[in-house]
Design a protein around this motif. Structure first.
Motif, PDB file in Angstrom:
ATOM      1  N   LEU A  65      -0.207  12.304   5.835  1.00 22.28           N
ATOM      2  CA  LEU A  65      -0.942  12.653   7.054  1.00 22.28           C
ATOM      3  C   LEU A  65      -2.438  12.845   6.776  1.00 22.28           C
ATOM      4  CD1 LEU A  65       1.501  15.204   8.794  1.00 22.28           C
ATOM      5  CD2 LEU A  65       1.334  12.716   9.111  1.00 22.28           C
ATOM      6  N   MET A  66      -3.219  11.840   7.108  1.00 20.81           N
ATOM      7  CA  MET A  66      -4.685  11.952   7.003  1.00 20.81           C
ATOM      8  C   MET A  66      -5.206  12.300   8.392  1.00 20.81           C
ATOM      9  SD  MET A  66      -5.238   8.705   4.501  1.00 20.81           S
ATOM     10  CE  MET A  66      -3.618   8.096   4.888  1.00 20.81           C
ATOM     11  N   ILE A  67      -4.852  13.509   8.822  1.00 16.59           N
ATOM     12  CA  ILE A  67      -5.195  13.940  10.177  1.00 16.59           C
ATOM     13  C   ILE A  67      -5.736  15.366  10.118  1.00 16.59           C
ATOM     14  CG2 ILE A  67      -3.430  12.400  11.166  1.00 16.59           C
ATOM     15  CD1 ILE A  67      -1.620  14.732  11.673  1.00 16.59           C
TER      16      ILE A  67
ATOM     17  N   GLY B 259      -0.523  -0.217  -2.336  1.00 18.93           N
ATOM     18  CA  GLY B 259      -0.627  -1.056  -1.145  1.00 18.93           C
ATOM     19  C   GLY B 259      -0.927  -2.504  -1.461  1.00 18.93           C
ATOM     20  N   THR B 260      -2.201  -2.828  -1.542  1.00 17.77           N
ATOM     21  CA  THR B 260      -2.666  -4.211  -1.682  1.00 17.77           C
ATOM     22  C   THR B 260      -1.986  -4.957  -2.831  1.00 17.77           C
ATOM     23  OG1 THR B 260      -4.766  -3.396  -0.849  1.00 17.77           O
ATOM     24  CG2 THR B 260      -4.776  -5.610  -1.781  1.00 17.77           C
ATOM     25  N   THR B 261      -1.946  -4.352  -4.003  1.00 23.47           N
ATOM     26  CA  THR B 261      -1.382  -5.037  -5.174  1.00 23.47           C
ATOM     27  C   THR B 261       0.041  -5.531  -4.907  1.00 23.47           C
ATOM     28  OG1 THR B 261      -2.743  -3.769  -6.705  1.00 23.47           O
ATOM     29  CG2 THR B 261      -0.746  -4.755  -7.623  1.00 23.47           C
TER      30      THR B 261
ATOM     31  N   VAL C  14      -0.217   9.396  -7.291  1.00 24.43           N
ATOM     32  CA  VAL C  14      -1.571   8.844  -7.136  1.00 24.43           C
ATOM     33  C   VAL C  14      -1.548   7.805  -6.014  1.00 24.43           C
ATOM     34  CG1 VAL C  14      -2.682   9.239  -9.372  1.00 24.43           C
ATOM     35  CG2 VAL C  14      -1.051   7.380  -9.156  1.00 24.43           C
ATOM     36  N   ASP C  15      -2.686   7.695  -5.318  1.00 19.10           N
ATOM     37  CA  ASP C  15      -2.758   6.822  -4.140  1.00 19.10           C
ATOM     38  C   ASP C  15      -4.161   6.234  -4.016  1.00 19.10           C
ATOM     39  OD1 ASP C  15      -2.302   5.632  -1.684  1.00 19.10           O
ATOM     40  OD2 ASP C  15      -2.308   7.495  -0.543  1.00 19.10           O
ATOM     41  N   GLY C  16      -4.225   4.902  -4.095  1.00 19.67           N
ATOM     42  CA  GLY C  16      -5.494   4.212  -3.872  1.00 19.67           C
ATOM     43  C   GLY C  16      -5.977   3.421  -5.064  1.00 19.67           C
TER      44      GLY C  16
ATOM     45  N   LEU D 248       9.156   4.319   0.693  1.00 20.13           N
ATOM     46  CA  LEU D 248       8.002   3.688   1.347  1.00 20.13           C
ATOM     47  C   LEU D 248       6.949   4.752   1.586  1.00 20.13           C
ATOM     48  CD1 LEU D 248       9.615   1.444   4.138  1.00 20.13           C
ATOM     49  CD2 LEU D 248       8.842   0.747   1.843  1.00 20.13           C
ATOM     50  N   HIS D 249       5.689   4.375   1.404  1.00 20.27           N
ATOM     51  CA  HIS D 249       4.568   5.272   1.685  1.00 20.27           C
ATOM     52  C   HIS D 249       3.954   4.844   3.019  1.00 20.27           C
ATOM     53  CE1 HIS D 249       1.237   7.961   0.631  1.00 20.27           C
ATOM     54  NE2 HIS D 249       0.405   7.023   1.047  1.00 20.27           N
ATOM     55  N   ILE D 250       3.863   5.788   3.963  1.00 24.21           N
ATOM     56  CA  ILE D 250       3.361   5.453   5.298  1.00 24.21           C
ATOM     57  C   ILE D 250       2.116   6.292   5.600  1.00 24.21           C
ATOM     58  CG2 ILE D 250       3.934   5.293   7.757  1.00 24.21           C
ATOM     59  CD1 ILE D 250       6.883   5.027   6.970  1.00 24.21           C
ATOM     60  N   ASP D 251       1.001   5.605   5.831  1.00 25.19           N
ATOM     61  CA  ASP D 251      -0.292   6.251   6.034  1.00 25.19           C
ATOM     62  C   ASP D 251      -0.568   6.508   7.508  1.00 25.19           C
ATOM     63  OD1 ASP D 251      -1.381   6.424   3.387  1.00 25.19           O
ATOM     64  OD2 ASP D 251      -1.557   4.247   3.400  1.00 25.19           O
ATOM     65  N   VAL D 252      -0.800   7.776   7.834  1.00 22.50           N
ATOM     66  CA  VAL D 252      -1.099   8.166   9.211  1.00 22.50           C
ATOM     67  C   VAL D 252      -2.556   8.647   9.267  1.00 22.50           C
ATOM     68  CG1 VAL D 252      -0.485   9.764  11.071  1.00 22.50           C
ATOM     69  CG2 VAL D 252       1.303   8.853   9.561  1.00 22.50           C
TER      70      VAL D 252
ATOM     71  N   PRO E 259       5.661   1.398  -2.282  1.00 19.08           N
ATOM     72  CA  PRO E 259       4.730   0.505  -1.582  1.00 19.08           C
ATOM     73  C   PRO E 259       4.141   1.194  -0.347  1.00 19.08           C
ATOM     74  CG  PRO E 259       6.773  -0.636  -2.140  1.00 19.08           C
ATOM     75  CD  PRO E 259       7.004   0.814  -2.416  1.00 19.08           C
ATOM     76  N   SER E 260       2.830   1.024  -0.171  1.00 20.48           N
ATOM     77  CA  SER E 260       2.131   1.604   0.981  1.00 20.48           C
ATOM     78  C   SER E 260       2.021   0.519   2.054  1.00 20.48           C
ATOM     79  CB  SER E 260       0.743   2.089   0.547  1.00 20.48           C
ATOM     80  OG  SER E 260       0.022   2.509   1.669  1.00 20.48           O
ATOM     81  N   ILE E 261       2.757   0.701   3.159  1.00 21.43           N
ATOM     82  CA  ILE E 261       2.889  -0.375   4.149  1.00 21.43           C
ATOM     83  C   ILE E 261       1.630  -0.617   4.977  1.00 21.43           C
ATOM     84  CG2 ILE E 261       5.411  -0.175   4.257  1.00 21.43           C
ATOM     85  CD1 ILE E 261       5.017   1.146   7.051  1.00 21.43           C
TER      86      ILE E 261
ATOM     87  N   PRO F  69      -9.968   8.524   1.169  1.00 20.54           N
ATOM     88  CA  PRO F  69      -8.927   8.108   2.104  1.00 20.54           C
ATOM     89  C   PRO F  69      -9.496   7.420   3.340  1.00 20.54           C
ATOM     90  CG  PRO F  69      -9.244  10.488   2.185  1.00 20.54           C
ATOM     91  CD  PRO F  69     -10.053   9.985   1.035  1.00 20.54           C
ATOM     92  N   GLY F  70      -8.715   6.512   3.906  1.00 17.64           N
ATOM     93  CA  GLY F  70      -9.112   5.839   5.144  1.00 17.64           C
ATOM     94  C   GLY F  70      -8.838   4.351   5.141  1.00 17.64           C
ATOM     95  N   PHE F  71      -8.918   3.739   3.986  1.00 20.04           N
ATOM     96  CA  PHE F  71      -8.763   2.283   3.933  1.00 20.04           C
ATOM     97  C   PHE F  71      -8.023   1.848   2.673  1.00 20.04           C
ATOM     98  CE2 PHE F  71     -12.466   3.363   6.395  1.00 20.04           C
ATOM     99  CZ  PHE F  71     -12.290   2.608   7.556  1.00 20.04           C
ATOM    100  N   GLY F  72      -7.275   0.759   2.813  1.00 18.24           N
ATOM    101  CA  GLY F  72      -6.655   0.154   1.648  1.00 18.24           C
ATOM    102  C   GLY F  72      -7.650  -0.743   0.936  1.00 18.24           C
ATOM    103  N   GLY F  73      -7.260  -1.237  -0.218  1.00 22.89           N
ATOM    104  CA  GLY F  73      -8.065  -2.231  -0.925  1.00 22.89           C
ATOM    105  C   GLY F  73      -9.354  -1.736  -1.560  1.00 22.89           C
TER     106      GLY F  73
HETATM  107  C1  DX5 Z   1      -5.758   5.148   1.681  1.00 26.25           C
HETATM  108  C2  DX5 Z   1      -4.251   5.240   1.793  1.00 26.25           C
HETATM  109  C3  DX5 Z   1      -3.506   4.494   0.741  1.00 26.25           C
HETATM  110  C4  DX5 Z   1      -3.710   2.997   0.805  1.00 26.25           C
HETATM  111  C5  DX5 Z   1      -3.586   2.432  -0.583  1.00 26.25           C
HETATM  112  O1  DX5 Z   1      -6.335   6.041   2.552  1.00 26.25           O
HETATM  113  O2  DX5 Z   1      -3.847   6.598   1.698  1.00 26.25           O
HETATM  114  O3  DX5 Z   1      -2.113   4.788   0.768  1.00 26.25           O
HETATM  115  O4  DX5 Z   1      -2.756   2.384   1.642  1.00 26.25           O
HETATM  116  O5  DX5 Z   1      -3.906   1.091  -0.532  1.00 26.25           O
HETATM  117  P1  DX5 Z   1      -4.403   0.276  -1.804  1.00 26.25           P
HETATM  118  O6  DX5 Z   1      -3.274   0.291  -2.773  1.00 26.25           O
HETATM  119  O7  DX5 Z   1      -4.673  -1.045  -1.229  1.00 26.25           O
HETATM  120  O8  DX5 Z   1      -5.623   0.958  -2.335  1.00 26.25           O
END
Ligand code: DX5
Ligand code: ZN
Length: 228
Positions: free
Chosen positions: A68-70, A196-198, A173-175, A33-37, A8-10, A144-148
């Motif tokens: 790390l999205m930095i 994340g969202t799901t 995979v992520d997103g 846990l997946h943690i997005d920075v 899960p992506s918090i 990358p940058g936003f959930g949903g």
């Molecule tokens: C996007 C993040 C993802 C995001 C996924 O930049 O890296 O980890 O939290 O979220 P969902 O599952 O809502 O697309």
């Protein structure tokens, strides 16, 4: 043998109850846990930092996968490892010596992973994989940058290409993942799913994770057989 893992992506959790969200994910059967920075520079958003990783480390017993999205992961990777990151995922598109930092992540006692954006060619990561500098490749299936956001299907052929060459490597995979897109990804060779969202919008996270695990396991079967 590769394992199916649901993380899960918090980023999608209720920020006011983040600690409870971490515990809830663990209780629901999350493998990690997946943690997005995000630094507001590499991506147009600012999100979670090392203190959140520290909080998660104290709240749960499952591993922490820190994405790390930095722009300068070389400056911060160690801080996140000290805070409790088990896996540190950096981007091939970051402005730093990616090979050196992957090496340093391993030296600092964490598991290094390389992340690739939807529009980046897999040829960019070939050298890194040849040198076995990364234990995981994370394929972004959204920008990358936003959930949903919506899952980008054109990434599937890239996953397949890397899976064919590296039958024993963790591919994540992520997103934009839901039951359907997770199964599609597994069919193309992915075995780790950042969701994340799901998951955080689900009424029953336990059954959602169980379903996803069951169905992705079936979809991934041809690869697990060929990797024996
Ligand atoms: C996007 C993040 C993802 C995001 C996924 O930049 O890296 O980890 O939290 O979220 P969902 O599952 O809502 O697309
Ligand atoms: Zn992420």
């Amino acid at each position: 043998m590769l394992e199916i893992q649901i993380m899960p992506s918090i980023l999608a959790a209720d920020i006011g109850r983040l600690e409870e969200a971490c515990k809830h994910a663990e209780r629901s059967g999350a493998d990690a846990l997946h943690i997005d920075v995000m630094d507001g520079h590499f991506v147009p958003n600012i999100s979670l930092g090392p203190e959140v990783v520290r909080m998660a480390r104290e709240s749960v017993n499952i591993p922490l996968s820190v994405h790390l999205m930095i722009t300068q992961p070389d400056r911060y990777a160690e801080t996140f490892i000290e805070a409790g990151a088990d896996t540190v995922l950096i981007h091939i598109e970051a402005s730093c010596n990616v090979e050196e930092i992957l090496h340093n992540i391993r030296k600092a006692g964490a598991r290094p992973g390389i992340t690739i954006n939807p529009e980046t060619s897999v040829t960019m990561i070939e050298d890194i994989l040849q040198q076995q500098l990364a234990d995981e490749v994370l394929f972004m299936t959204v920008h990358p940058g936003f959930g949903g956001q919506r899952f980008i299907e054109s990434v599937l052929s890239k996953i397949n290409a890397i899976r064919e060459k590296y039958p024993e490597l963790d591919l994540s995979v992520d997103g934009g993942l839901n039951l359907e897109t997770a199964v599609q990804s597994a069919r193309h060779g992915a075995n780790i799913f950042m969701v994340g969202t799901t998951l955080f919008k689900a009424t029953d996270m336990t059954s959602e994770i169980a379903q996803m695990r069951k169905q992705t396991l079936v979809a991934f079967q041809p690869f697990s057989l060929s990797s024996k």
